[in-house]
Design a protein around this motif. Structure first.
Motif, PDB file in Angstrom:
ATOM      1  N   THR A 150      13.466 -44.261  13.808  1.00 42.56           N
ATOM      2  CA  THR A 150      12.206 -44.699  14.630  1.00 42.56           C
ATOM      3  C   THR A 150      10.943 -43.896  14.042  1.00 42.56           C
ATOM      4  OG1 THR A 150      12.721 -43.061  16.696  1.00 42.56           O
ATOM      5  CG2 THR A 150      13.186 -45.611  16.735  1.00 42.56           C
ATOM      6  N   GLY A 151      10.011 -44.721  14.152  1.00 40.65           N
ATOM      7  CA  GLY A 151       8.823 -44.296  13.273  1.00 40.65           C
ATOM      8  C   GLY A 151       7.713 -43.458  14.447  1.00 40.65           C
ATOM      9  N   TRP A 152       8.265 -43.306  15.623  1.00 42.05           N
ATOM     10  CA  TRP A 152       7.467 -42.697  16.627  1.00 42.05           C
ATOM     11  C   TRP A 152       8.258 -41.657  17.300  1.00 42.05           C
ATOM     12  CZ3 TRP A 152       9.840 -47.134  17.644  1.00 42.05           C
ATOM     13  CH2 TRP A 152      10.820 -47.251  18.663  1.00 42.05           C
ATOM     14  N   PRO A 153       7.917 -40.633  17.707  1.00 41.54           N
ATOM     15  CA  PRO A 153       6.454 -39.971  17.488  1.00 41.54           C
ATOM     16  C   PRO A 153       6.399 -39.514  16.178  1.00 41.54           C
ATOM     17  CG  PRO A 153       7.920 -38.314  18.618  1.00 41.54           C
ATOM     18  CD  PRO A 153       8.689 -39.559  18.392  1.00 41.54           C
ATOM     19  N   GLU A 154       5.386 -38.789  15.644  1.00 38.12           N
ATOM     20  CA  GLU A 154       5.327 -38.180  14.350  1.00 38.12           C
ATOM     21  C   GLU A 154       5.986 -37.116  14.281  1.00 38.12           C
ATOM     22  OE1 GLU A 154       1.617 -35.974  11.739  1.00 38.12           O
ATOM     23  OE2 GLU A 154       1.280 -36.279  14.010  1.00 38.12           O
ATOM     24  N   LEU A 155       6.608 -36.991  13.256  1.00 40.24           N
ATOM     25  CA  LEU A 155       7.630 -35.774  12.964  1.00 40.24           C
ATOM     26  C   LEU A 155       6.874 -34.597  12.590  1.00 40.24           C
ATOM     27  CD1 LEU A 155      10.288 -37.549  10.690  1.00 40.24           C
ATOM     28  CD2 LEU A 155      10.694 -36.846  12.870  1.00 40.24           C
ATOM     29  N   ARG A 156       7.449 -33.401  12.793  1.00 41.21           N
ATOM     30  CA  ARG A 156       6.706 -32.121  12.568  1.00 41.21           C
ATOM     31  C   ARG A 156       6.977 -31.885  10.777  1.00 41.21           C
ATOM     32  NH1 ARG A 156       9.693 -29.977  17.092  1.00 41.21           N
ATOM     33  NH2 ARG A 156       8.217 -29.718  18.666  1.00 41.21           N
ATOM     34  N   THR A 157       7.947 -32.134  10.506  1.00 45.90           N
ATOM     35  CA  THR A 157       7.883 -32.263   8.816  1.00 45.90           C
ATOM     36  C   THR A 157       8.650 -33.567   8.336  1.00 45.90           C
ATOM     37  OG1 THR A 157      10.058 -31.038   8.977  1.00 45.90           O
ATOM     38  CG2 THR A 157       8.033 -29.916   8.721  1.00 45.90           C
ATOM     39  N   PRO A 158       7.988 -34.251   7.549  1.00 48.70           N
ATOM     40  CA  PRO A 158       8.758 -35.570   7.037  1.00 48.70           C
ATOM     41  C   PRO A 158      10.249 -35.498   6.466  1.00 48.70           C
ATOM     42  CG  PRO A 158       7.117 -34.986   5.373  1.00 48.70           C
ATOM     43  CD  PRO A 158       6.930 -33.882   6.503  1.00 48.70           C
ATOM     44  N   VAL A 159      10.771 -36.599   6.459  1.00 50.50           N
ATOM     45  CA  VAL A 159      11.915 -36.838   5.447  1.00 50.50           C
ATOM     46  C   VAL A 159      11.550 -37.191   4.087  1.00 50.50           C
ATOM     47  CG1 VAL A 159      13.556 -37.223   7.430  1.00 50.50           C
ATOM     48  CG2 VAL A 159      12.415 -39.088   6.297  1.00 50.50           C
ATOM     49  N   PRO A 160      12.254 -36.892   3.080  1.00 51.93           N
ATOM     50  CA  PRO A 160      11.843 -37.445   1.686  1.00 51.93           C
ATOM     51  C   PRO A 160      11.581 -38.792   1.802  1.00 51.93           C
ATOM     52  CG  PRO A 160      13.654 -35.961   1.542  1.00 51.93           C
ATOM     53  CD  PRO A 160      13.354 -36.082   3.021  1.00 51.93           C
ATOM     54  N   PHE A 161      10.721 -39.172   0.931  1.00 51.34           N
ATOM     55  CA  PHE A 161      10.434 -40.906   0.995  1.00 51.34           C
ATOM     56  C   PHE A 161      11.605 -41.560   0.604  1.00 51.34           C
ATOM     57  CE2 PHE A 161       8.871 -44.524  -1.024  1.00 51.34           C
ATOM     58  CZ  PHE A 161       8.151 -45.296  -0.042  1.00 51.34           C
ATOM     59  N   GLY A 162      11.763 -42.409   1.077  1.00 55.59           N
ATOM     60  CA  GLY A 162      12.951 -43.677   0.620  1.00 55.59           C
ATOM     61  C   GLY A 162      14.306 -43.329   1.532  1.00 55.59           C
ATOM     62  N   GLU A 163      14.171 -42.321   2.139  1.00 55.99           N
ATOM     63  CA  GLU A 163      15.533 -41.847   2.849  1.00 55.99           C
ATOM     64  C   GLU A 163      15.792 -42.684   3.983  1.00 55.99           C
ATOM     65  OE1 GLU A 163      17.874 -40.250   1.562  1.00 55.99           O
ATOM     66  OE2 GLU A 163      16.861 -38.793   0.257  1.00 55.99           O
ATOM     67  N   MET A 164      14.904 -43.110   4.878  1.00 55.39           N
ATOM     68  CA  MET A 164      14.869 -43.763   5.867  1.00 55.39           C
ATOM     69  C   MET A 164      13.644 -44.652   6.225  1.00 55.39           C
ATOM     70  SD  MET A 164      16.429 -40.623   8.341  1.00 55.39           S
ATOM     71  CE  MET A 164      17.454 -39.204   7.773  1.00 55.39           C
ATOM     72  N   ILE A 165      13.774 -45.726   6.470  1.00 59.05           N
ATOM     73  CA  ILE A 165      12.733 -46.692   6.786  1.00 59.05           C
ATOM     74  C   ILE A 165      12.189 -46.471   8.262  1.00 59.05           C
ATOM     75  CG2 ILE A 165      11.796 -49.029   7.027  1.00 59.05           C
ATOM     76  CD1 ILE A 165      13.625 -49.813   4.804  1.00 59.05           C
ATOM     77  N   PRO A 166      11.140 -46.248   8.555  1.00 57.76           N
ATOM     78  CA  PRO A 166      10.705 -45.978   9.898  1.00 57.76           C
ATOM     79  C   PRO A 166      10.236 -47.301  10.516  1.00 57.76           C
ATOM     80  CG  PRO A 166       8.670 -45.688   8.316  1.00 57.76           C
ATOM     81  CD  PRO A 166       9.750 -45.663   7.618  1.00 57.76           C
ATOM     82  N   LEU A 167      10.855 -47.485  11.721  1.00 57.08           N
ATOM     83  CA  LEU A 167      10.662 -48.829  12.459  1.00 57.08           C
ATOM     84  C   LEU A 167      10.022 -48.515  13.761  1.00 57.08           C
ATOM     85  CD1 LEU A 167      13.198 -49.373  10.495  1.00 57.08           C
ATOM     86  CD2 LEU A 167      13.936 -50.888  12.343  1.00 57.08           C
TER      87      LEU A 167
END
Length: 674
Positions: free
Chosen positions: A209-226
């Motif tokens: 889930t793309g909400w709420p904002e993560l404190r630190t991101p996951v590497p790009f491409g690992e999980m699509i935020p919905l």
């Protein structure tokens, strides 16, 4: 009544027919725009249904019904405490038989997105995390070794159910989601993914889930935020009709997420995405198909709410509409009640009904079709038939994006375009705000100015106009579908239909239905015809049957409504129903006469519970709509039902919609079988 329905909708997976892989496995890719399957851009319709909340014998029919509504991807939670309520004891039988459910999705050629937790929420006890995790004082939703060890056992058990059914094997499982509404460090989500892939999960893509904002991101491409949006929320602490930021869901806007979802847990949220998330395609997984009722807040959702949300999200650039919920359900039996409530160890923000999870979804608790099942279909037909044209189009926002609640000074609209082609999206609707008609409207999109004379957009109008699509220079009618060389448009009530083709401008057209084109291969339908396009309804409507209802006990002294740990009213306990008004419902149909029959209880009261042979089978928080029950689910030896109703009280700390009669007391208005 329940309607038997069939539809012809193009399959999302082009090289799989009836679940059999006849060629190589279709390649699934994604870029910043959309999903790409077998080299073709798709704009899927994802419908959420919880398999463990529906009896397994109903799965096949309900999956088919979802497909008939235009759903092209099935999403489902795997609730941990539904399958491992006791530590080490896994139950995959009956309506917990995940493998059978996925196989039935495969038979219908429907891809599946599994939402495997460990935390799901879904208004389930502890958000789906078993009580024993908390009893052992394990820190949940963390990288604590004990918790991750328990998660690995869960994921291994789920894997036993899905082996051979992953996409790479020719199965329907396309993706899975890790956890839900998580706001901590991306390293936790990556730990979950690493556990899964280490076990053998190997899917085209993964989501979060793309909400709420993560404190630190996951590497790009690992999980699509919905993302998601709702018209209202049972979780709001307020007892006002239009509390919170839900009004923003009715504005076309670039910002993908919502600041209103889960506000009771997440508090005030800024309009901010996790860094890098804007590089992903814009997908949703929780677009409000309806809304549940909590004890303290009981929203009434209108068909226009769901349709408006969907059109706004599509017009804002989304290329996957995921509805939560698309199909309601009933909480299964467990050692404890499996509903969310304030008295449990965790995820105890709201008191939810013990059994019902109808959600006012397009398909209700018993698979009954609500009006938005049909209105949403026409949008789904369009998304399916025009996916390759729509998906690459960029969204533009000529109207202000941050319109205050109830502001009636704008016509809310956007357009999506590529080259000289586009679609105009119009939304003159906001929940409970009664927006007025907008006069003197003309559009200038892709170099095309239309219509020939300014028009009025009536109050409540939600629609899509094509520009330079399939030989149509423009139309003030909504494009619905294209099949066998025929183009189907919907005449929008209150708007003169004008279609420009070639050098001609056809004005003041009247809907002629599917039998006669208004011009060459162009067919103009009324709204009802558009909503039912290609839909065959085979079952005749049975007659309504009366039943016998007898009151055998008056309600006792009203209970004291207490405020729970999360500062909202608490639902009644089992013991409170000893003082409820009691009615007996007799003369029920028997045997096959119960098939496709719903018991419809129109009543006034606070909470109603239905019992069969002394066992609780369903419940209802009163909010104005009838209490429904599918009679085919009754055991054969059940020939009468007991209904217990707690009375309404004065000045209850509860939000009721305007449709509810909140006069203190209780009464049965009518009981019928439909």
């Amino acid at each position: 009544m329940l309607k038997q329905i069939a539809i012809s909708i193009a399959c999302l997976i082009p090289s799989i027919i009836n679940g059999t892989n006849i060629n190589s496995v279709p390649e699934v890719k994604w870029d910043s725009k959309s999903l790409i399957i077998d080299g073709k851009r798709v704009v899927p319709v994802m419908g959420e249904v919880h398999y463990s909340r529906i009896p397994e014998e109903e799965w096949a029919a309900e999956i088919k019904k979802m497909k008939d509504g235009g759903v092209t991807v099935i999403a489902t939670y795997v609730f941990w405490n539904h399958i491992e309520e006791k530590e080490g004891v896994f139950n995959w039988s009956g309506n917990r038989n995940l493998r059978k459910f996925i196989e039935l999705c495969k038979e219908q050629n429907l891809p599946v997105v599994l939402r495997i937790g460990p935390f799901c929420h879904g208004e389930v006890r502890n958000g789906g995390i078993p009580d024993w995790i908390f009893a052992k004082k394990i820190r949940s939703r963390s990288e604590d070794a004990k918790f991750l060890d328990a998660v690995e056992k869960l994921y291994r058990q789920i894997f036993t159910q899905i082996q051979g059914l992953q996409w790479k094997d020719g199965g329907p499982i396309m993706a899975c989601q890790f956890d839900n509404e998580y706001r901590g460090h991306g390293s936790y989500l990556m730990a979950l993914k690493n556990i899964a892939t280490g076990i053998g999960y190997d899917l085209p893509f993964y989501t979060r889930t793309g909400w709420p904002e993560l404190r630190t991101p996951v590497p790009f491409g690992e999980m699509i935020p919905l993302y998601g949006d709702y018209a209202d929320g049972f979780w709001e602490r307020s007892l006002e009709p239009t509390a919170g930021n839900y009004y923003k869901a009715f504005n076309f806007k670039e910002f993908r997420s919502s600041t209103a979802i889960a506000s009771e847990q997440l508090g005030s949220q800024e309009e901010k995405l996790t860094s890098g998330d804007e590089q992903y395609p814009y997908f949703t997984c929780e677009l409000g198909g309806g809304m549940a009722t909590a004890y303290h807040r009981r929203p009434w959702i209108y068909p226009e709410d769901a349709y408006s949300l969907a059109v706004v999200k599509l017009g804002s650039g989304s290329n996957l509409l995921g509805y939560y919920m698309y199909h309601g359900g009933t909480n299964p039996e467990g050692e404890n009640y499996l509903n969310e409530n304030q008295r449990t160890a965790a995820t105890n923000y709201n008191d939810m009904p013990v059994k019902t999870y109808d959600f006012q979804a397009p398909l209700g608790e018993f698979g009954q079709t609500y009006p938005h099942y049909y209105t949403l279909r026409k949008l789904h037909l369009f998304m399916n038939d025009y996916a390759e044209i729509l998906a690459p189009m960029e969204a533009s926002f000529p109207c202000e994006q941050d319109i205050p609640k109830g502001d009636d000074s704008h016509l809310r609209w956007s357009y999506r375009s590529s080259g000289n082609s586009g679609f105009v999206f119009i939304n003159n609707y906001e929940r409970l705000q009664n927006l007025s008609a907008k006069r003197g409207v003309k559009f200038d999109v892709c170099g095309v100015k239309f219509p020939s004379k300014p028009i009025t957009i009536p109050a409540g109008t939600v629609c899509i106009f094509p520009v330079n699509i399939d030989g149509i220079r423009y139309a003030t009618a909504q494009i619905i579908a294209k099949r066998d060389g025929k183009i189907y448009l919907e005449q929008i009530p209150g708007i003169p239909t004008e279609i420009a083709v070639g050098n001609k401008v056809l004005k003041n057209l009247k809907a002629l239905g599917m039998t006669k084109p208004v011009y060459e291969n162009i067919y103009l339908l009324n709204s009802d015809e558009a909503s039912h396009l290609f839909l065959e309804e085979n079952a005749p409507q049975p007659e309504t049957i009366s039943t016998t209802v007898k009151k055998i006990a008056e309600a006792g002294k009203p209970r004291e409504i207490t405020i729970g740990v999360n500062k909202v009213a608490e639902a009644p306990l089992d013991a409170d129903f000893e003082k409820a008004a009691v009615y007996m419902i007799k003369d029920l149909p028997q045997g096959k006469d119960r098939e496709n029959r719903l018991l419809k209880i129109e009543y006034r009261g606070d909470v109603a519970r239905l019992y069969c042979n002394g066992k609780l089978i369903d419940d209802n928080f009163y909010y104005g709509r009838p209490f429904m029950y599918g009679l085919w689910r009754l055991p054969e030896d059940c020939d009468e039902l007991e209904l217990r109703i707690l009375p309404l009280q004065s000045d209850m700390p509860v939000y009721f919609p305007q449709e509810a009669n909140t006069t203190p007391g209780e009464e049965i208005i009518n009981v019928t079988i439909i």
